[in-house]
Write a protein that holds these residues in place. Structure first.
Motif, PDB file in Angstrom:
ATOM      1  N   ALA A  68       0.689  -1.015   0.113  1.00 15.37           N
ATOM      2  CA  ALA A  68      -0.085  -0.103   0.274  1.00 15.37           C
ATOM      3  C   ALA A  68       1.379   1.946  -0.390  1.00 15.37           C
ATOM      4  CB  ALA A  68      -0.988   0.186   1.272  1.00 15.37           C
ATOM      5  N   THR A  69       1.766   1.271   0.697  1.00 19.83           N
ATOM      6  CA  THR A  69       2.463   2.322   1.120  1.00 19.83           C
ATOM      7  C   THR A  69       3.414   3.211  -0.504  1.00 19.83           C
ATOM      8  OG1 THR A  69       3.284   1.987   3.189  1.00 19.83           O
ATOM      9  CG2 THR A  69       4.872   3.365   2.592  1.00 19.83           C
ATOM     10  N   ALA A  70       3.912   1.563  -1.537  1.00 13.41           N
ATOM     11  CA  ALA A  70       5.181   1.852  -2.476  1.00 13.41           C
ATOM     12  C   ALA A  70       3.857   1.617  -2.996  1.00 13.41           C
ATOM     13  CB  ALA A  70       5.113  -0.389  -2.808  1.00 13.41           C
ATOM     14  N   ARG A  71       2.185   1.469  -3.624  1.00 15.98           N
ATOM     15  CA  ARG A  71       1.440   2.053  -4.219  1.00 15.98           C
ATOM     16  C   ARG A  71       1.328   3.512  -4.757  1.00 15.98           C
ATOM     17  NH1 ARG A  71       0.788  -1.560  -7.537  1.00 15.98           N
ATOM     18  NH2 ARG A  71       0.319  -3.782  -7.346  1.00 15.98           N
ATOM     19  N   ALA A  72       1.318   3.593  -3.505  1.00 15.63           N
ATOM     20  CA  ALA A  72       1.430   5.470  -2.753  1.00 15.63           C
ATOM     21  C   ALA A  72       2.425   6.251  -2.975  1.00 15.63           C
ATOM     22  CB  ALA A  72       0.715   5.213  -1.349  1.00 15.63           C
ATOM     23  N   LEU A  73       3.467   5.519  -3.353  1.00 12.61           N
ATOM     24  CA  LEU A  73       4.579   6.042  -4.159  1.00 12.61           C
ATOM     25  C   LEU A  73       4.678   6.252  -5.221  1.00 12.61           C
ATOM     26  CD1 LEU A  73       6.908   5.591  -1.574  1.00 12.61           C
ATOM     27  CD2 LEU A  73       5.872   7.161  -1.344  1.00 12.61           C
ATOM     28  N   GLY A  74       4.118   5.368  -5.666  1.00 12.10           N
ATOM     29  CA  GLY A  74       3.646   5.118  -7.619  1.00 12.10           C
ATOM     30  C   GLY A  74       4.137   4.102  -8.224  1.00 12.10           C
ATOM     31  N   ALA A  75       4.377   3.165  -7.177  1.00 15.40           N
ATOM     32  CA  ALA A  75       5.046   1.881  -8.208  1.00 15.40           C
ATOM     33  C   ALA A  75       4.081   0.930  -8.353  1.00 15.40           C
ATOM     34  CB  ALA A  75       5.853   1.382  -6.728  1.00 15.40           C
ATOM     35  N   ASP A  76       5.039   0.143  -9.439  1.00 16.01           N
ATOM     36  CA  ASP A  76       3.611  -0.638 -10.049  1.00 16.01           C
ATOM     37  C   ASP A  76       3.961  -2.467  -9.360  1.00 16.01           C
ATOM     38  OD1 ASP A  76       6.297  -1.632 -11.380  1.00 16.01           O
ATOM     39  OD2 ASP A  76       5.702  -1.119 -13.280  1.00 16.01           O
ATOM     40  N   THR A  77       3.558  -2.930  -9.872  1.00 13.28           N
ATOM     41  CA  THR A  77       3.339  -4.620  -9.889  1.00 13.28           C
ATOM     42  C   THR A  77       5.445  -4.947  -9.856  1.00 13.28           C
ATOM     43  OG1 THR A  77       1.490  -4.754  -9.702  1.00 13.28           O
ATOM     44  CG2 THR A  77       2.675  -7.055  -9.577  1.00 13.28           C
ATOM     45  N   GLU A  78       5.954  -4.387 -10.762  1.00 13.25           N
ATOM     46  CA  GLU A  78       7.164  -4.800 -11.188  1.00 13.25           C
ATOM     47  C   GLU A  78       7.797  -4.363 -10.559  1.00 13.25           C
ATOM     48  OE1 GLU A  78      10.186  -7.271 -12.419  1.00 13.25           O
ATOM     49  OE2 GLU A  78       7.587  -7.618 -13.100  1.00 13.25           O
ATOM     50  N   ALA A  79       7.765  -2.818  -9.812  1.00 11.87           N
ATOM     51  CA  ALA A  79       8.907  -2.052  -9.201  1.00 11.87           C
ATOM     52  C   ALA A  79       8.656  -3.004  -7.846  1.00 11.87           C
ATOM     53  CB  ALA A  79       8.382  -0.791  -9.123  1.00 11.87           C
ATOM     54  N   ILE A  80       7.470  -2.996  -7.193  1.00  4.92           N
ATOM     55  CA  ILE A  80       7.516  -3.738  -6.003  1.00  4.92           C
ATOM     56  C   ILE A  80       8.027  -5.343  -6.085  1.00  4.92           C
ATOM     57  CG2 ILE A  80       5.694  -4.778  -4.165  1.00  4.92           C
ATOM     58  CD1 ILE A  80       4.119  -2.813  -5.390  1.00  4.92           C
ATOM     59  N   LEU A  81       8.350  -5.552  -6.409  1.00  8.36           N
ATOM     60  CA  LEU A  81       8.515  -7.200  -7.366  1.00  8.36           C
ATOM     61  C   LEU A  81      10.062  -7.213  -6.759  1.00  8.36           C
ATOM     62  CD1 LEU A  81       5.887  -8.871  -8.993  1.00  8.36           C
ATOM     63  CD2 LEU A  81       6.168  -9.762  -6.158  1.00  8.36           C
ATOM     64  N   THR A  82      10.627  -6.286  -7.338  1.00  7.50           N
ATOM     65  CA  THR A  82      12.315  -5.858  -7.668  1.00  7.50           C
ATOM     66  C   THR A  82      12.984  -5.551  -6.138  1.00  7.50           C
ATOM     67  OG1 THR A  82      11.984  -4.866 -10.158  1.00  7.50           O
ATOM     68  CG2 THR A  82      13.801  -4.311  -8.545  1.00  7.50           C
ATOM     69  N   ALA A  83      11.754  -4.724  -5.305  1.00  4.38           N
ATOM     70  CA  ALA A  83      12.538  -3.974  -4.221  1.00  4.38           C
ATOM     71  C   ALA A  83      11.984  -5.249  -3.109  1.00  4.38           C
ATOM     72  CB  ALA A  83      11.817  -2.796  -4.250  1.00  4.38           C
ATOM     73  N   VAL A  84      11.829  -6.049  -3.519  1.00  4.13           N
ATOM     74  CA  VAL A  84      11.378  -7.191  -2.130  1.00  4.13           C
ATOM     75  C   VAL A  84      12.741  -7.865  -3.171  1.00  4.13           C
ATOM     76  CG1 VAL A  84      10.151  -9.537  -1.757  1.00  4.13           C
ATOM     77  CG2 VAL A  84       9.414  -6.710  -2.114  1.00  4.13           C
ATOM     78  N   HIS A  85      12.408  -8.232  -4.384  1.00  6.62           N
ATOM     79  CA  HIS A  85      13.959  -9.060  -4.451  1.00  6.62           C
ATOM     80  C   HIS A  85      14.985  -9.016  -3.672  1.00  6.62           C
ATOM     81  CE1 HIS A  85      11.731 -12.191  -6.132  1.00  6.62           C
ATOM     82  NE2 HIS A  85      11.387 -11.653  -7.109  1.00  6.62           N
ATOM     83  N   GLN A  86      15.539  -7.454  -3.364  1.00  6.28           N
ATOM     84  CA  GLN A  86      16.569  -6.587  -3.443  1.00  6.28           C
ATOM     85  C   GLN A  86      16.508  -7.305  -2.075  1.00  6.28           C
ATOM     86  OE1 GLN A  86      16.709  -2.947  -5.284  1.00  6.28           O
ATOM     87  NE2 GLN A  86      17.357  -3.188  -7.796  1.00  6.28           N
ATOM     88  N   ALA A  87      15.295  -6.419  -1.610  1.00  3.75           N
ATOM     89  CA  ALA A  87      15.504  -6.503  -0.018  1.00  3.75           C
ATOM     90  C   ALA A  87      16.440  -7.887   0.710  1.00  3.75           C
ATOM     91  CB  ALA A  87      14.417  -5.858   0.833  1.00  3.75           C
ATOM     92  N   LEU A  88      15.699  -9.032  -0.330  1.00  8.11           N
ATOM     93  CA  LEU A  88      15.910 -10.332   0.343  1.00  8.11           C
ATOM     94  C   LEU A  88      17.684 -10.839   0.118  1.00  8.11           C
ATOM     95  CD1 LEU A  88      12.730 -12.311  -0.965  1.00  8.11           C
ATOM     96  CD2 LEU A  88      13.274 -11.612   1.477  1.00  8.11           C
ATOM     97  N   ASP A  89      17.857 -10.120  -0.864  1.00 10.37           N
ATOM     98  CA  ASP A  89      19.820 -10.389  -0.918  1.00 10.37           C
ATOM     99  C   ASP A  89      20.488 -10.058  -0.500  1.00 10.37           C
ATOM    100  OD1 ASP A  89      18.450 -11.917  -3.072  1.00 10.37           O
ATOM    101  OD2 ASP A  89      18.944 -10.099  -4.673  1.00 10.37           O
TER     102      ASP A  89
END
Length: 124
Positions: A103-124
């Motif tokens: 919800a926060t990411a979408r409020a900042l304008g992130a789309d699904t791909e950007a959200i998934l990329t951010a999650v993958h980067q956080a996990l690495d």
């Protein structure tokens, strides 16, 4: 609150109170807002964001219900003590955290791909 600012996208389909709640919940659960840190008053945050005080009050009520903040007369609204660490993975809690983040990411304008990329980067 001297930390990161809360932002509201009035063009977003996510209601403003939910944007505020999700952003503050994320800041609290990640430790960016520390226990005991004072939040702005409802009126002050509403003025800062250009919203009605009732919108901010609803976000604060929901955060208080979730035990993330506490309001005391004379002491203001402060970040609550974190709950004890669970001994096991709580799928409902994990889902709530994921919802707050998205919800926060979408409020900042992130789309699904950007959200998934951010999650993958956080996990690495």
């Amino acid at each position: 609150m001297t930390g990161p600012a809360v932002r509201v996208d009035t063009t977003s389909p996510v209601p403003p109170y939910e944007q505020i709640r999700a952003q503050l919940a994320a800041l609290i659960t990640t430790g960016r807002l520390a226990e005991g840190e004072r939040l702005p008053t409802v009126r002050q945050l509403a003025t800062d964001l250009g919203l009605a005080p009732g919108t901010v009050a609803r976000a604060y009520r929901e955060l208080e219900t979730a035990h993330l903040i506490r309001t005391r007369r004379g002491a203001g609204t402060r970040v609550a003590a974190p709950p004890p660490a669970p001994k096991h993975l709580d799928p409902a809690r994990l889902a709530a955290l994921a919802q707050d983040f998205t919800a926060t990411a979408r409020a900042l304008g992130a789309d699904t791909e950007a959200i998934l990329t951010a999650v993958h980067q956080a996990l690495d």
